[in-house]
Scaffold this active site. Structure first.
Site, PDB file in Angstrom:
ATOM      1  N   GLU A   1      25.689  47.432  45.917  1.00 45.91           N
ATOM      2  CA  GLU A   1      24.677  46.391  46.001  1.00 45.91           C
ATOM      3  C   GLU A   1      25.327  45.050  46.338  1.00 45.91           C
ATOM      4  OE1 GLU A   1      21.511  44.449  42.885  1.00 45.91           O
ATOM      5  OE2 GLU A   1      22.010  46.558  42.677  1.00 45.91           O
TER       6      GLU A   1
ATOM      7  N   CYS B   1      27.166  37.522  47.472  1.00 45.27           N
ATOM      8  CA  CYS B   1      27.874  38.122  46.345  1.00 45.27           C
ATOM      9  C   CYS B   1      28.198  39.567  46.740  1.00 45.27           C
ATOM     10  CB  CYS B   1      26.955  38.065  45.139  1.00 45.27           C
ATOM     11  SG  CYS B   1      27.578  38.883  43.693  1.00 45.27           S
TER      12      CYS B   1
ATOM     13  N   CYS C   1      32.456  50.484  37.721  1.00 42.28           N
ATOM     14  CA  CYS C   1      33.561  49.714  37.144  1.00 42.28           C
ATOM     15  C   CYS C   1      34.079  50.461  35.932  1.00 42.28           C
ATOM     16  CB  CYS C   1      33.073  48.322  36.736  1.00 42.28           C
ATOM     17  SG  CYS C   1      34.383  47.284  36.046  1.00 42.28           S
TER      18      CYS C   1
ATOM     19  N   CYS D   1      32.063  46.618  30.220  1.00 50.10           N
ATOM     20  CA  CYS D   1      31.576  45.493  29.421  1.00 50.10           C
ATOM     21  C   CYS D   1      30.138  45.787  28.994  1.00 50.10           C
ATOM     22  CB  CYS D   1      31.659  44.194  30.216  1.00 50.10           C
ATOM     23  SG  CYS D   1      33.348  43.824  30.752  1.00 50.10           S
TER      24      CYS D   1
ATOM     25  N   CYS E   1      27.008  44.240  30.799  1.00 55.13           N
ATOM     26  CA  CYS E   1      27.009  44.300  32.266  1.00 55.13           C
ATOM     27  C   CYS E   1      26.365  45.591  32.765  1.00 55.13           C
ATOM     28  CB  CYS E   1      28.447  44.202  32.752  1.00 55.13           C
ATOM     29  SG  CYS E   1      28.638  44.511  34.499  1.00 55.13           S
TER      30      CYS E   1
ATOM     31  N   CYS F   1      31.371  38.804  36.931  1.00 59.88           N
ATOM     32  CA  CYS F   1      31.603  39.854  37.885  1.00 59.88           C
ATOM     33  C   CYS F   1      30.713  41.036  37.520  1.00 59.88           C
ATOM     34  CB  CYS F   1      33.072  40.266  37.895  1.00 59.88           C
ATOM     35  SG  CYS F   1      33.706  40.746  36.311  1.00 59.88           S
TER      36      CYS F   1
HETATM   37  S1  SF4 Z   1      31.590  42.402  33.784  1.00 62.49           S
HETATM   38 FE1  SF4 Z   1      32.976  42.895  35.518  1.00 62.49          FE
HETATM   39  S2  SF4 Z   1      34.702  43.952  34.538  1.00 62.49           S
HETATM   40 FE2  SF4 Z   1      33.006  43.981  33.048  1.00 62.49          FE
HETATM   41  S3  SF4 Z   1      31.998  45.985  33.412  1.00 62.49           S
HETATM   42 FE3  SF4 Z   1      30.941  44.398  34.630  1.00 62.49          FE
HETATM   43  S4  SF4 Z   1      31.909  44.547  36.655  1.00 62.49           S
HETATM   44 FE4  SF4 Z   1      33.250  45.528  35.198  1.00 62.49          FE
END
Ligand code: SF4
Length: 346
Positions: free
Chosen positions: A95, A108, A115, A119, A122, A337
């Site tokens: 995306e 972006c 990932c 986190c 996220c 991120c």
């Molecule tokens: S905030 Fe960044 S490092 Fe953390 S899970 Fe999301 S994409 Fe990954």
């Protein structure tokens, strides 16, 4: 059959070298091809006037060039923001988001499929990790926005899916290609890499001497106890190590680092958190972007009230912390991120 000259992965000098080796052609032809591809989105060079006297070469290079940006499978506009999903050759989907600012667009881009950092706040972190994007797939997002969606971005932020420094080489090569004056010509000061902050990667970046390239740290906590609760990966440096690394980062005098802080109700939103955060960032030339958490499906966290966000920002301001003006709605996607995941169909 195409022998696959993946031009989107190459800086001009790298392309010139390959063109010379394969075709014995020099800087004149390289300039024309590179310009046509990166500035005009033209891949068929047979009708290019500069090659009217060298049609054999024009045919050969046209069939040799290979651009795989994937297929746009969904485009969604919200509040002036355009989100698009690209299906890659192996069927993975990524995306990207184009956000209109006052004077320009910001794109972006994603750097990984999923990932591995997990986190808790996220969306991407909940997907797990599939693979790194190639340089071509990273550049392909900018290419698609420009030539398929007619959205030209001045600023490029690596805040999409993935931790950019977990795909260090491909991301840095993408920055080099984006920055090439004969191609996309994006100044380094208009490119931002957003990271959770791992000491070795930040030091590796600083050793490259890419002056002006912007760094953004997805901090989201005022101490390690809270940070490891919401950002559990062991690969992330401790806050003290991170601070030490950032203090020694070779910023120019005018440069500041952006620190993003996703404000989550009852997790990191107290007066004590604000004081601790202010103390933490004091020696770092920085601005803090406080972003209210935007709950996703099955989220364990809640969003803070508008009053709470204002109050938290005021506490920081009273401590002398520079706060970046809160972004309008569509820009909240750039909180840190990888705040992206698959767009839900409405
Ligand atoms: S905030 Fe960044 S490092 Fe953390 S899970 Fe999301 S994409 Fe990954």
């Amino acid at each position: 059959m195409s022998s696959g000259l993946k031009i989107l992965e190459l800086t001009f000098d790298e392309f010139l070298e390959i063109l010379h080796t394969r075709y014995g052609k020099g800087i004149y032809h390289a300039r024309v091809i590179y310009r046509e591809v990166f500035q005009n989105g033209i891949l068929d060079l047979k009708n290019t006037r500069a090659f009217s006297n060298s049609q054999n070469f024009a045919h050969a290079i046209t069939s040799d060039l290979e651009i795989n940006t994937g297929k746009l499978i969904e485009i969604k506009k919200e509040d002036g923001t355009t989100k698009f999903i690209t299906r890659l050759q192996d069927d993975h989907e990524i995306e990207s988001v184009v956000i209109p600012m006052a004077t320009h667009n910001t794109i972006c881009v994603s750097s990984q499929v999923g990932c591995r950092f997990g986190c808790k706040f996220c969306q991407t972190g909940q997907l797990g990790f599939a693979r790194n994007l190639t340089t071509e797939e990273i550049i392909g997002q900018v290419y698609s926005a420009k030539f398929k969606l007619n959205l030209i971005a001045r600023n490029i932020v690596f805040m999409g899916m993935g931790e950019p420094f977990d795909n260090f080489e491909n991301v840095i090569q993408a920055v080099r290609v984006l920055n090439d004056q004969r191609g996309f010509n994006v100044a380094l000061r208009y490119i931002t890499i957003s990271t959770v902050g791992e000491k070795t990667a930040i030091q590796k970046l600083s050793s490259l001497g890419m002056k002006g390239l912007r760094l953004s740290i997805s901090l989201n906590a005022s101490n390690d106890r809270i940070r490891t609760q919401i950002m559990p990966s062991r690969k992330i440096s401790s806050m003290e190590t991170l601070r030490h690394t950032l203090i020694h980062y070779p910023f120019s005098k005018k440069e500041t680092i952006f620190i993003t802080y996703v404000l989550i109700q009852n997790i990191n939103d107290t007066y004590e958190d604000a004081l601790e955060l202010a103390e933490y960032v004091k020696p770092i030339p920085s601005k803090i972007n406080v972003i209210p958490y935007n709950p996703r499906s099955a989220s364990p966290f809640e969003s803070p009230s508008t009053e709470k966000v204002m109050q938290f920002c005021n506490w920081l301001a009273e401590c002398g912390v520079f706060i970046r003006k809160r972004s309008p709605k569509g820009q909240d996607v750039m909180a840190a991120c990888g705040q992206l995941g698959k767009i839900k169909k409405s």
